[in-house]
Write an enzyme that holds these catalytic residues in place. Sequence first.
Site, PDB file in Angstrom:
ATOM      1  N   GLU A   1      53.127  57.030 -44.358  1.00 15.56           N
ATOM      2  CA  GLU A   1      53.891  57.433 -43.172  1.00 15.56           C
ATOM      3  C   GLU A   1      54.375  58.884 -43.281  1.00 15.56           C
ATOM      4  O   GLU A   1      54.366  59.611 -42.298  1.00 15.56           O
ATOM      5  CB  GLU A   1      55.097  56.498 -42.960  1.00 15.56           C
ATOM      6  CG  GLU A   1      54.731  55.083 -42.529  1.00 15.56           C
ATOM      7  CD  GLU A   1      54.321  54.990 -41.065  1.00 15.56           C
ATOM      8  OE1 GLU A   1      54.145  56.008 -40.398  1.00 15.56           O
ATOM      9  OE2 GLU A   1      54.156  53.845 -40.595  1.00 15.56           O
TER      10      GLU A   1
ATOM     11  N   PRO B   1      49.237  54.837 -32.853  1.00 16.17           N
ATOM     12  CA  PRO B   1      50.409  53.956 -32.845  1.00 16.17           C
ATOM     13  C   PRO B   1      50.103  52.675 -33.610  1.00 16.17           C
ATOM     14  O   PRO B   1      48.985  52.147 -33.521  1.00 16.17           O
ATOM     15  CB  PRO B   1      50.640  53.672 -31.357  1.00 16.17           C
ATOM     16  CG  PRO B   1      49.429  54.134 -30.648  1.00 16.17           C
ATOM     17  CD  PRO B   1      48.701  55.085 -31.518  1.00 16.17           C
ATOM     18  N   HIS B   2      51.108  52.197 -34.357  1.00 15.66           N
ATOM     19  CA  HIS B   2      50.850  51.028 -35.198  1.00 15.66           C
ATOM     20  C   HIS B   2      52.141  50.287 -35.513  1.00 15.66           C
ATOM     21  O   HIS B   2      53.218  50.882 -35.517  1.00 15.66           O
ATOM     22  CB  HIS B   2      50.180  51.464 -36.505  1.00 15.66           C
ATOM     23  CG  HIS B   2      50.985  52.476 -37.267  1.00 15.66           C
ATOM     24  ND1 HIS B   2      50.958  53.822 -36.968  1.00 15.66           N
ATOM     25  CD2 HIS B   2      51.862  52.351 -38.288  1.00 15.66           C
ATOM     26  CE1 HIS B   2      51.765  54.465 -37.787  1.00 15.66           C
ATOM     27  NE2 HIS B   2      52.347  53.595 -38.601  1.00 15.66           N
ATOM     28  N   CYS B   3      52.037  49.026 -35.794  1.00 16.10           N
ATOM     29  CA  CYS B   3      53.190  48.241 -36.254  1.00 16.10           C
ATOM     30  C   CYS B   3      52.720  46.871 -36.723  1.00 16.10           C
ATOM     31  O   CYS B   3      51.599  46.462 -36.442  1.00 16.10           O
ATOM     32  CB  CYS B   3      54.232  48.082 -35.148  1.00 16.10           C
ATOM     33  SG  CYS B   3      53.769  46.922 -33.843  1.00 16.10           S
TER      34      CYS B   3
END
Lengths: 150, 118
Positions: free
Chosen positions: B30, A64-66
């Site tokens: 992504e 998970p990343h942001c």
Amino acid sequence: MQLRDFFSTDTVDLALKTETKDETLRALVRLFHLDEKSESILFKMLKRRETLGSTGIGRGIAIPHCRSLVVNRLRVAFGRHAAGLDFKAIDEKPVHYVFLIVAPPLEVSNQYLPVLGKIAQFSKEADVPDRLAGLESPKEFLQLLEEKGV
Amino acid sequence: MHEQLETLLEMQDLHMQRRALEEGDVREFESGVFDMSVEEALAALDDKISELEHRLTGDVQERYRRVIGRRHRAVVPVLGGVCYGCFVAVPTSWASEADPNDKMNVCQNCGRFHYYPP
């Protein structure tokens, strides 16, 4: 730049007791010791990113990343969950190993994407899931990163 | 933290995520590593941004629209007493308050909303 340089033993939890993906994200965010509001915003952003597509890349690993304004430098954490979590991963298998990465919108050295790439590269190594399963302390986790030289 | 500032922060982060997805490297990463459908993700982000925009009150919404149209980033951090939108020093009295994020602070120079990171 080595992955090892971004982790510290206090942001590694080898015994996550969470029951859901959300609880796991919250537990890992808590390792950064932010204030309550910042934690809440960061959690929302991570969750938002998950709704765009799971970060479970298969072989029991999720990343998970942001980016978010609530952090002022790149932060990373690692968590291990013995029973495994439903992360809606690409291979539909439970996730046992979670690498969390967050960064501010502007970074002087722009390390976010390279670090994300290195974690993905590390995760793809054939023996990594087994090695992560066998870790007995956060220190051993750091040693593994060092050994892999990513 | 002021409720409107919290909404603006979320919107800012979503805008940033959107812009990043339009860039080649992030887009490739992504879709390649995480198997993301980028076009669907962009549409979902637009929907969420629009939903949040409706939560802004009149004057905040008006300023937000004005600033985002001109300057891309409507909320910027204040670090070391400097606005990270226009790099002009901000009045020190703001930062010395118990929690400056409890009220809406606006840069007197560039008009962006200010956020004080913990």
